[in-house]
Design an enzyme around this catalytic site. Structure first.
Site, PDB file in Angstrom:
ATOM      1  N   LYS A 160      51.533  51.277  55.445  1.00 17.39           N
ATOM      2  CA  LYS A 160      52.365  50.258  56.099  1.00 17.39           C
ATOM      3  C   LYS A 160      52.102  50.267  57.607  1.00 17.39           C
ATOM      4  CE  LYS A 160      55.812  50.560  52.457  1.00 17.39           C
ATOM      5  NZ  LYS A 160      57.097  51.063  51.966  1.00 17.39           N
TER       6      LYS A 160
ATOM      7  N   GLN B 224      61.933  54.895  53.462  1.00 18.44           N
ATOM      8  CA  GLN B 224      61.066  55.067  52.302  1.00 18.44           C
ATOM      9  C   GLN B 224      61.814  55.812  51.195  1.00 18.44           C
ATOM     10  OE1 GLN B 224      58.073  53.636  52.036  1.00 18.44           O
ATOM     11  NE2 GLN B 224      57.716  54.445  49.998  1.00 18.44           N
TER      12      GLN B 224
ATOM     13  N   ASP C 270      63.060  45.433  53.932  1.00 21.55           N
ATOM     14  CA  ASP C 270      62.775  45.711  52.514  1.00 21.55           C
ATOM     15  C   ASP C 270      63.584  44.785  51.596  1.00 21.55           C
ATOM     16  OD1 ASP C 270      60.891  47.606  51.694  1.00 21.55           O
ATOM     17  OD2 ASP C 270      62.181  49.307  52.186  1.00 21.55           O
TER      18      ASP C 270
HETATM   19  N1  GUN Z   1      59.365  53.374  47.478  1.00 18.49           N
HETATM   20  C1  GUN Z   1      58.541  52.746  46.600  1.00 18.49           C
HETATM   21  N2  GUN Z   1      58.417  51.445  46.947  1.00 18.49           N
HETATM   22  C2  GUN Z   1      59.159  51.259  48.054  1.00 18.49           C
HETATM   23  C3  GUN Z   1      59.410  50.132  48.886  1.00 18.49           C
HETATM   24  O1  GUN Z   1      58.939  49.012  48.668  1.00 18.49           O
HETATM   25  N3  GUN Z   1      60.233  50.351  49.942  1.00 18.49           N
HETATM   26  C4  GUN Z   1      60.785  51.558  50.196  1.00 18.49           C
HETATM   27  N4  GUN Z   1      61.588  51.675  51.234  1.00 18.49           N
HETATM   28  N5  GUN Z   1      60.567  52.622  49.441  1.00 18.49           N
HETATM   29  C5  GUN Z   1      59.760  52.462  48.374  1.00 18.49           C
END
Ligand code: GUN
Length: 299
Positions: free
Chosen positions: A58, A102, A125
């Site tokens: 990211k 995350q 998100d």
């Molecule tokens: N863990 C797995 N996929 C995601 C996501 O899209 N966002 C976040 N914050 N954690 C994740």
């Protein structure tokens, strides 16, 4: 006998590259005006290798489109109270447009409580109750990145959705459930008839065989086999798993929730793993960050 049309392998890397290119142009225009560019932050707790990889990707993708990116790292034994204070700090930091926490978090931390604490205007998100609620009501909201990315793939490949029977396998808060809602929305890009299947579904194969579009987010390697799919169906695979494979260079290969080689023979369109849905998720997170910067959802 009529010859079967060629199966189209959906190129998620290409679509994601296009989305990121248009984000990059907009970011450059913002910076050219002498303004600060969009700033995405990520909170990473502990050292789960998959989470480390996701957050690094990211950050790299944010930099590639000219955005600022910061990662806030904390040890796995951070208390819930301390993590709530981190969220408070990020909610109030005017330099940060949006942030993600995350997941998964360590078991002593209440994930729902942490998510509820994120300010909806910074929830890129799309996980907070406010954004999920707005999405359900069809109001402008930050959309969860994976389902938003799938909507983008369907649009890009001009796959007709209206009036089609879409079957979604999996009811997770992040993928299956929002996917089912977005596709059933009364809108030009949606208007599908949606069946949401889960671990309690009876006669699963009968239902999947009636799908014009089958979206699989069930978290089981190669769960969907060719006999579960109708000839000519569109198949979207959200899963990603490492399968041991002594013949592969790394000792493993990546597979999805769909038995790709067999299902591809029947499908009209199919997403590969890797290179299908995955690349879209990060592209849509960057899109949300740009929207947050421009205050397009919350003014
Ligand atoms: N863990 C797995 N996929 C995601 C996501 O899209 N966002 C976040 N914050 N954690 C994740």
């Amino acid at each position: 006998m009529a010859k079967k049309k060629q199966t189209v392998i959906i190129d998620g890397r290409q679509v994601a590259a296009d989305v990121k290119e248009s984000i990059k142009k907009e970011v450059a225009q913002i910076i050219d005006r002498g303004e600060d560019g969009p700033h995405l932050a990520a909170v990473l707790v502990g050292n789960d290798p998959a989470s480390e990889t996701y957050v690094a990707s990211k950050e790299k993708a944010a930099h590639a489109v000219g955005m600022m990116s910061s990662t806030y790292r904390y040890p796995a034994d951070i208390t819930e109270k301390e993590l709530l204070e981190v969220i408070d700090y990020l909610n109030n930091d005017e330099e940060i447009d949006g942030f993600i926490v995350q997941l998964p978090l360590p078991p002593h931390i209440d994930e729902d409580k942490i998510i509820r604490h994120i300010h909806p205007a910074k929830d890129v998100d799309g996980f907070t109750p406010e954004n999920v609620g707005k999405m359900v009501l069809g109001q402008p909201a930050f959309l969860s990145a994976t389902p938003a990315g799938i909507m983008e793939l369907l649009k890009y490949y001009k796959i007709p959705v209206a009036g089609k029977h879409v079957v979604v396998l999996g009811r997770s808060n992040i993928v299956g459930r929002p996917m089912s809602i977005l596709l059933s929305q009364k809108s030009e890009d949606a208007n599908a008839t949606v069946t949401l299947c889960h671990s309690g579904t009876k006669n699963l194969e009968e239902i999947t065989r009636s799908a014009d579009i089958l979206i699989v987010a069930i978290g089981k390697p190669q769960f969907v086999t060719a006999d579960m799919v109708k000839e000519g169906a569109v198949v979207i695979d959200v899963g990603i798993h490492r399968l041991q494979d002594a013949t592969a260079k790394k000792g493993y290969r990546l597979v999805g929730d769909v038995d790709f080689n067999e299902v591809a023979k029947k499908a009209s369109f199919i997403t590969p793993v890797p290179g299908g849905v995955g690349p879209m998720t990060i592209a849509m997170l960057l899109k949300n960050t740009l929207l947050a910067h421009k205050k397009e959802i919350y003014s």
